[in-house]
Write a protein that holds these residues in place. Structure first.
Motif, PDB file in Angstrom:
ATOM      1  N   VAL A  58       0.836  -1.147   0.095  1.00 27.94           N
ATOM      2  CA  VAL A  58      -0.029   0.196   0.014  1.00 27.94           C
ATOM      3  C   VAL A  58       0.898   1.085  -0.101  1.00 27.94           C
ATOM      4  CG1 VAL A  58      -1.580   1.436   1.349  1.00 27.94           C
ATOM      5  CG2 VAL A  58      -1.921  -1.227   1.137  1.00 27.94           C
ATOM      6  N   MET A  59       1.833   1.428   0.768  1.00 25.48           N
ATOM      7  CA  MET A  59       2.693   2.318   0.973  1.00 25.48           C
ATOM      8  C   MET A  59       3.563   2.622  -0.449  1.00 25.48           C
ATOM      9  SD  MET A  59       4.079   1.436   4.696  1.00 25.48           S
ATOM     10  CE  MET A  59       5.295   2.521   4.961  1.00 25.48           C
ATOM     11  N   ALA A  60       4.183   1.595  -0.933  1.00 24.80           N
ATOM     12  CA  ALA A  60       4.849   1.813  -2.293  1.00 24.80           C
ATOM     13  C   ALA A  60       3.970   2.201  -3.301  1.00 24.80           C
ATOM     14  CB  ALA A  60       5.563   0.285  -2.451  1.00 24.80           C
ATOM     15  N   ASN A  61       2.650   1.635  -3.283  1.00 23.66           N
ATOM     16  CA  ASN A  61       1.729   2.197  -4.290  1.00 23.66           C
ATOM     17  C   ASN A  61       1.283   3.650  -4.351  1.00 23.66           C
ATOM     18  OD1 ASN A  61       0.261  -1.144  -4.656  1.00 23.66           O
ATOM     19  ND2 ASN A  61       1.390   0.164  -6.330  1.00 23.66           N
ATOM     20  N   ARG A  62       1.826   4.216  -3.101  1.00 21.84           N
ATOM     21  CA  ARG A  62       1.786   5.933  -3.260  1.00 21.84           C
ATOM     22  C   ARG A  62       2.807   6.339  -4.068  1.00 21.84           C
ATOM     23  NH1 ARG A  62       0.231   7.307   3.150  1.00 21.84           N
ATOM     24  NH2 ARG A  62      -1.558   5.894   3.191  1.00 21.84           N
ATOM     25  N   TYR A  63       3.588   5.634  -4.676  1.00 16.42           N
ATOM     26  CA  TYR A  63       4.768   6.084  -5.453  1.00 16.42           C
ATOM     27  C   TYR A  63       4.783   5.359  -6.862  1.00 16.42           C
ATOM     28  CZ  TYR A  63       6.567   9.246  -2.299  1.00 16.42           C
ATOM     29  OH  TYR A  63       6.664  10.485  -1.343  1.00 16.42           O
ATOM     30  N   PHE A  64       4.299   4.241  -6.758  1.00 20.71           N
ATOM     31  CA  PHE A  64       4.427   3.406  -8.094  1.00 20.71           C
ATOM     32  C   PHE A  64       3.066   2.570  -8.380  1.00 20.71           C
ATOM     33  CE2 PHE A  64       8.702   3.067  -6.216  1.00 20.71           C
ATOM     34  CZ  PHE A  64       9.516   3.452  -7.263  1.00 20.71           C
ATOM     35  N   LYS A  65       2.840   2.510  -9.706  1.00 23.14           N
ATOM     36  CA  LYS A  65       1.699   1.695 -10.361  1.00 23.14           C
ATOM     37  C   LYS A  65       2.229   0.833 -11.056  1.00 23.14           C
ATOM     38  CE  LYS A  65      -1.153   4.313  -8.167  1.00 23.14           C
ATOM     39  NZ  LYS A  65      -1.750   4.025  -6.922  1.00 23.14           N
ATOM     40  N   PRO A  66       1.560  -0.348 -11.521  1.00 23.55           N
ATOM     41  CA  PRO A  66       0.392  -0.859 -11.136  1.00 23.55           C
ATOM     42  C   PRO A  66       0.353  -1.243  -9.496  1.00 23.55           C
ATOM     43  CG  PRO A  66       1.213  -2.284 -12.153  1.00 23.55           C
ATOM     44  CD  PRO A  66       2.193  -1.229 -12.282  1.00 23.55           C
ATOM     45  N   GLU A  67      -0.655  -2.055  -9.065  1.00 22.17           N
ATOM     46  CA  GLU A  67      -0.937  -2.521  -7.844  1.00 22.17           C
ATOM     47  C   GLU A  67       0.399  -3.635  -7.468  1.00 22.17           C
ATOM     48  OE1 GLU A  67      -4.157  -4.564  -4.787  1.00 22.17           O
ATOM     49  OE2 GLU A  67      -4.601  -4.217  -6.798  1.00 22.17           O
ATOM     50  N   LEU A  68       0.850  -3.417  -6.265  1.00 25.85           N
ATOM     51  CA  LEU A  68       1.880  -4.397  -6.065  1.00 25.85           C
ATOM     52  C   LEU A  68       1.461  -5.146  -4.830  1.00 25.85           C
ATOM     53  CD1 LEU A  68       4.674  -1.642  -5.756  1.00 25.85           C
ATOM     54  CD2 LEU A  68       4.482  -3.219  -7.609  1.00 25.85           C
ATOM     55  N   GLY A  69       2.405  -6.268  -4.466  1.00 26.82           N
ATOM     56  CA  GLY A  69       2.360  -7.250  -3.470  1.00 26.82           C
ATOM     57  C   GLY A  69       0.951  -8.152  -3.459  1.00 26.82           C
ATOM     58  N   VAL A  70       0.289  -8.529  -4.922  1.00 28.79           N
ATOM     59  CA  VAL A  70      -0.573  -9.335  -4.737  1.00 28.79           C
ATOM     60  C   VAL A  70      -0.438  -9.878  -6.204  1.00 28.79           C
ATOM     61  CG1 VAL A  70      -1.966  -7.478  -5.898  1.00 28.79           C
ATOM     62  CG2 VAL A  70      -3.214  -9.398  -4.650  1.00 28.79           C
ATOM     63  N   LEU A  71      -0.928 -11.130  -6.077  1.00 25.94           N
ATOM     64  CA  LEU A  71      -1.002 -11.950  -7.406  1.00 25.94           C
ATOM     65  C   LEU A  71      -2.364 -11.950  -8.090  1.00 25.94           C
ATOM     66  CD1 LEU A  71       1.645 -14.836  -6.841  1.00 25.94           C
ATOM     67  CD2 LEU A  71       2.180 -12.347  -7.610  1.00 25.94           C
ATOM     68  N   LYS A  72      -2.704 -11.074  -8.694  1.00 25.19           N
ATOM     69  CA  LYS A  72      -4.249 -11.036  -9.337  1.00 25.19           C
ATOM     70  C   LYS A  72      -4.303 -10.324 -10.529  1.00 25.19           C
ATOM     71  CE  LYS A  72      -6.154  -6.929  -7.023  1.00 25.19           C
ATOM     72  NZ  LYS A  72      -7.283  -6.340  -6.164  1.00 25.19           N
ATOM     73  N   GLN A  73      -5.127 -10.345 -11.507  1.00 23.40           N
ATOM     74  CA  GLN A  73      -5.477  -9.838 -12.634  1.00 23.40           C
ATOM     75  C   GLN A  73      -5.272  -8.298 -12.547  1.00 23.40           C
ATOM     76  OE1 GLN A  73      -9.124 -10.246 -14.654  1.00 23.40           O
ATOM     77  NE2 GLN A  73      -8.467  -9.857 -16.441  1.00 23.40           N
ATOM     78  N   GLY A  74      -4.468  -7.621 -13.470  1.00 19.04           N
ATOM     79  CA  GLY A  74      -4.136  -6.290 -13.303  1.00 19.04           C
ATOM     80  C   GLY A  74      -3.072  -5.697 -12.356  1.00 19.04           C
ATOM     81  N   ALA A  75      -2.545  -6.772 -11.547  1.00 21.03           N
ATOM     82  CA  ALA A  75      -1.439  -6.313 -10.650  1.00 21.03           C
ATOM     83  C   ALA A  75      -0.109  -6.458 -11.322  1.00 21.03           C
ATOM     84  CB  ALA A  75      -1.568  -6.991  -9.264  1.00 21.03           C
ATOM     85  N   ALA A  76       0.834  -5.828 -10.623  1.00 24.04           N
ATOM     86  CA  ALA A  76       2.124  -5.685 -11.275  1.00 24.04           C
ATOM     87  C   ALA A  76       2.868  -7.233 -11.267  1.00 24.04           C
ATOM     88  CB  ALA A  76       3.257  -5.039 -10.572  1.00 24.04           C
ATOM     89  N   ALA A  77       3.354  -7.542 -12.321  1.00 24.25           N
ATOM     90  CA  ALA A  77       4.011  -8.800 -12.559  1.00 24.25           C
ATOM     91  C   ALA A  77       5.315  -8.982 -11.730  1.00 24.25           C
ATOM     92  CB  ALA A  77       4.224  -9.235 -14.089  1.00 24.25           C
ATOM     93  N   ASP A  78       5.290  -8.691 -10.317  1.00 20.45           N
ATOM     94  CA  ASP A  78       6.422  -9.055  -9.675  1.00 20.45           C
ATOM     95  C   ASP A  78       6.090 -10.338  -8.783  1.00 20.45           C
ATOM     96  OD1 ASP A  78       6.814  -6.412 -10.269  1.00 20.45           O
ATOM     97  OD2 ASP A  78       7.051  -5.823  -8.492  1.00 20.45           O
ATOM     98  N   VAL A  79       6.952 -11.363  -9.075  1.00 15.66           N
ATOM     99  CA  VAL A  79       6.329 -12.777  -8.718  1.00 15.66           C
ATOM    100  C   VAL A  79       7.758 -13.314  -8.111  1.00 15.66           C
ATOM    101  CG1 VAL A  79       5.414 -14.998  -9.242  1.00 15.66           C
ATOM    102  CG2 VAL A  79       4.699 -12.784 -10.406  1.00 15.66           C
ATOM    103  N   ILE A  80       7.752 -14.202  -7.178  1.00 10.49           N
ATOM    104  CA  ILE A  80       9.086 -14.831  -6.825  1.00 10.49           C
ATOM    105  C   ILE A  80       8.679 -16.379  -6.394  1.00 10.49           C
ATOM    106  CG2 ILE A  80      10.065 -13.118  -5.591  1.00 10.49           C
ATOM    107  CD1 ILE A  80       9.363 -14.033  -3.013  1.00 10.49           C
ATOM    108  N   VAL A  81       9.528 -17.208  -6.648  1.00 12.55           N
ATOM    109  CA  VAL A  81       9.429 -18.656  -6.349  1.00 12.55           C
ATOM    110  C   VAL A  81      10.386 -19.130  -5.502  1.00 12.55           C
ATOM    111  CG1 VAL A  81       9.388 -21.068  -7.327  1.00 12.55           C
ATOM    112  CG2 VAL A  81       8.549 -18.958  -8.739  1.00 12.55           C
ATOM    113  N   THR A  82       9.886 -19.791  -4.103  1.00 19.93           N
ATOM    114  CA  THR A  82      10.841 -20.506  -3.422  1.00 19.93           C
ATOM    115  C   THR A  82      10.800 -21.884  -3.704  1.00 19.93           C
ATOM    116  OG1 THR A  82       9.301 -20.801  -1.574  1.00 19.93           O
ATOM    117  CG2 THR A  82       9.928 -18.398  -1.851  1.00 19.93           C
ATOM    118  N   ASP A  83      11.977 -22.487  -2.973  1.00 15.09           N
ATOM    119  CA  ASP A  83      11.957 -23.872  -3.120  1.00 15.09           C
ATOM    120  C   ASP A  83      11.194 -24.579  -1.735  1.00 15.09           C
ATOM    121  OD1 ASP A  83      13.636 -23.381  -0.729  1.00 15.09           O
ATOM    122  OD2 ASP A  83      15.393 -24.066  -1.771  1.00 15.09           O
ATOM    123  N   TYR A  84      10.694 -23.943  -1.071  1.00 16.49           N
ATOM    124  CA  TYR A  84      10.049 -24.351   0.289  1.00 16.49           C
ATOM    125  C   TYR A  84       8.880 -25.349  -0.139  1.00 16.49           C
ATOM    126  CZ  TYR A  84       7.320 -24.510   4.616  1.00 16.49           C
ATOM    127  OH  TYR A  84       6.908 -25.028   5.884  1.00 16.49           O
TER     128      TYR A  84
END
Length: 444
Positions: free
Chosen positions: A353-379
């Motif tokens: 929420v805080m970062a989105n005061r400076y950047f778009k699109p929506e960060l921190g969530v995996l859903k349609q229309g959000a930023a394609a910022d994704v990580i994979v862990t080996d857990y």
């Protein structure tokens, strides 16, 4: 188009928080769809496939307060340095470091830190820079390193009067020049703020200039607040008021301002922070390491202050900070329930929420229309995992080096622990050379 699938998906989307065998479809810099892996693989047969190998797929992480320049202090020994308190740490280490740094030091420390961020699954970094040995052009060196790494970043230069008016004026000018450049370029991956050190090193005259600069460019200030008690006592003795009250009177507070630490703020100051919708950043490891105290995060959380999590340069591993944040409040309060709700909310919800005061699109969530910022862990869990216990699995089962794949704005930066566009061996070698040279200059 990319499909990241064959793993457990933590979406942070309240309408669909967990998918047992899911996938994320990225189209450019945006998420096109999330869902069942087999269905999406069939629907997009020509998309590039990144195999999670049964691991965990989740939104990339955000660091709301870092000091990239501090990277070259790792292992540094300074002649005569034996701190007895927080001011000794500042004067004996950090201010000696930043007064010695040149532009090459700044660039290579940024290269190494952004590389480490990618390896730890962090794709958005709010940095607070100081290099009084070479002010002009320093933010551009960090900006260049960020662009080369493919990381989203918000930068500022630390304005302070501690080295005199000339340096203070140059610091303000560096902030303005970088903010103007970001605005002119309509840069979607980089933004600028007005950096400020702390109340006790900034005069009213300089603070007025910072407030005016932020207002002129519709941005906020990034300032350390009540980190140590000395900051509070200085403000009371010189201005007859507490720090948040001073910042309020000087028009520094507001929804785009980051008040970092807030370890020693009282109840009325918290109310003022809430009233102005000012953002606060909690840095548990740094506060413990500097022995400055533990901020009352539970109280601020109860007041619904917009409170996020940072590292203050202590680490680039946000999951490490998550673990420490979970523990420090239990230790400070004697309550084994403290931190369970607050700290994951800071990291996984509020940081976005805080970062989105400076950047778009929506960060921190995996859903349609959000930023394609994704990580994979080996857990891969040894106990049942579902939407109700995912935070427990993360805090006890993962760390930053669990990350094997990092995607930022739809671009693959690391896949199966192989960095795509960065030569790690060269960057580390150059950083060792540059830091060794810096250490010699500090001790001469």
């Amino acid at each position: 188009m990319i499909i990241i699938g064959n793993g457990r998906v933590i979406t942070r989307d309240d309408s669909n928080p967990f998918i047992t065998n899911g996938a994320v479809v990225c189209d450019g810099g945006i998420i096109k769809e999330t869902g069942i892996f087999a269905e999406l693989k069939s629907r997009y047969p020509d998309a590039r496939f990144i195999d999670a190998r049964g691991g965990t797929i989740m939104p990339a992480l955000i660091n709301m307060h870092n000091h990239i320049y501090s990277a070259f202090a790792r292992g540094l020994t300074i002649k005569g340095y034996n701190p007895k308190g927080f001011l000794d740490i500042l004067e004996g280490l950090w201010w000696k470091l930043d007064r010695t740094m040149n532009l090459q030091d700044t660039y290579w420390s940024a290269k190494s830190v952004y590389l480490d961020c990618i390896k730890n699954g962090v794709t958005t970094v709010f940095d607070h820079h100081a290099s009084f040995g070479s002010v002009e052009g320093s933010l551009y060196e960090i900006s260049r390193a960020a662009a080369e790494a493919g990381i989203r970043t918000c930068l500022c230069y630390e304005v302070s009067d501690r080295d005199g008016e000339k340096k203070s004026v140059a610091s303000i000018a560096e902030n303005e020049a970088f903010i103007k450049q970001c605005n002119a370029e309509h840069n979607t991956m980089q933004a600028g703020m007005v950096g400020m050190h702390a109340s006790f090193t900034i005069s009213d005259k300089t603070m007025e200039k910072c407030a005016q600069l932020a207002d002129d460019y519709n941005t906020g200030c990034h300032i350390h607040v009540a980190e140590g008690l000395s900051d509070v006592t200085d403000c009371l003795s010189r201005y007859g008021k507490r720090i948040i009250n001073r910042l309020y009177d000087m028009n520094i507070l507001g929804p785009k301002t980051l008040a970092v630490h807030c370890v020693h703020v009282d109840n009325q100051e918290m109310d003022m922070i809430k009233e102005t919708d000012t953002m606060v950043v909690h840095n548990p490891e740094s506060n413990m390491g500097n022995a400055v105290g533990c901020g009352d995060v539970p109280a601020m959380f109860q007041k619904c202050i917009m409170l996020g999590l940072g590292t203050d340069g202590y680490t680039n591993d946000m999951l490490e900070s998550y673990k420490v944040g979970n523990l420090i409040h239990k230790h400070a309060t004697g309550d084994p329930n403290a931190g369970w709700e607050e700290i994951p909310s800071l990291l996984f919800k509020n940081n976005a929420v805080m970062a989105n005061r400076y950047f778009k699109p929506e960060l921190g969530v995996l859903k349609q229309g959000a930023a394609a910022d994704v990580i994979v862990t080996d857990y891969i869990p040894l106990t049942p995992v579902n939407a109700s216990n995912i935070n427990g699995h993360i805090v006890f089962g993962m760390n930053g080096r669990s990350v094997i794949t990092t995607v930022c704005a739809g671009k693959v930066l690391m896949e199966n622990r192989v960095l795509i566009n960065m030569d790690e061996e060269e960057i580390m070698a150059r950083s060792r050379e540059q830091s060794a040279d810096l250490w010699k200059r500090i001790n001469n």
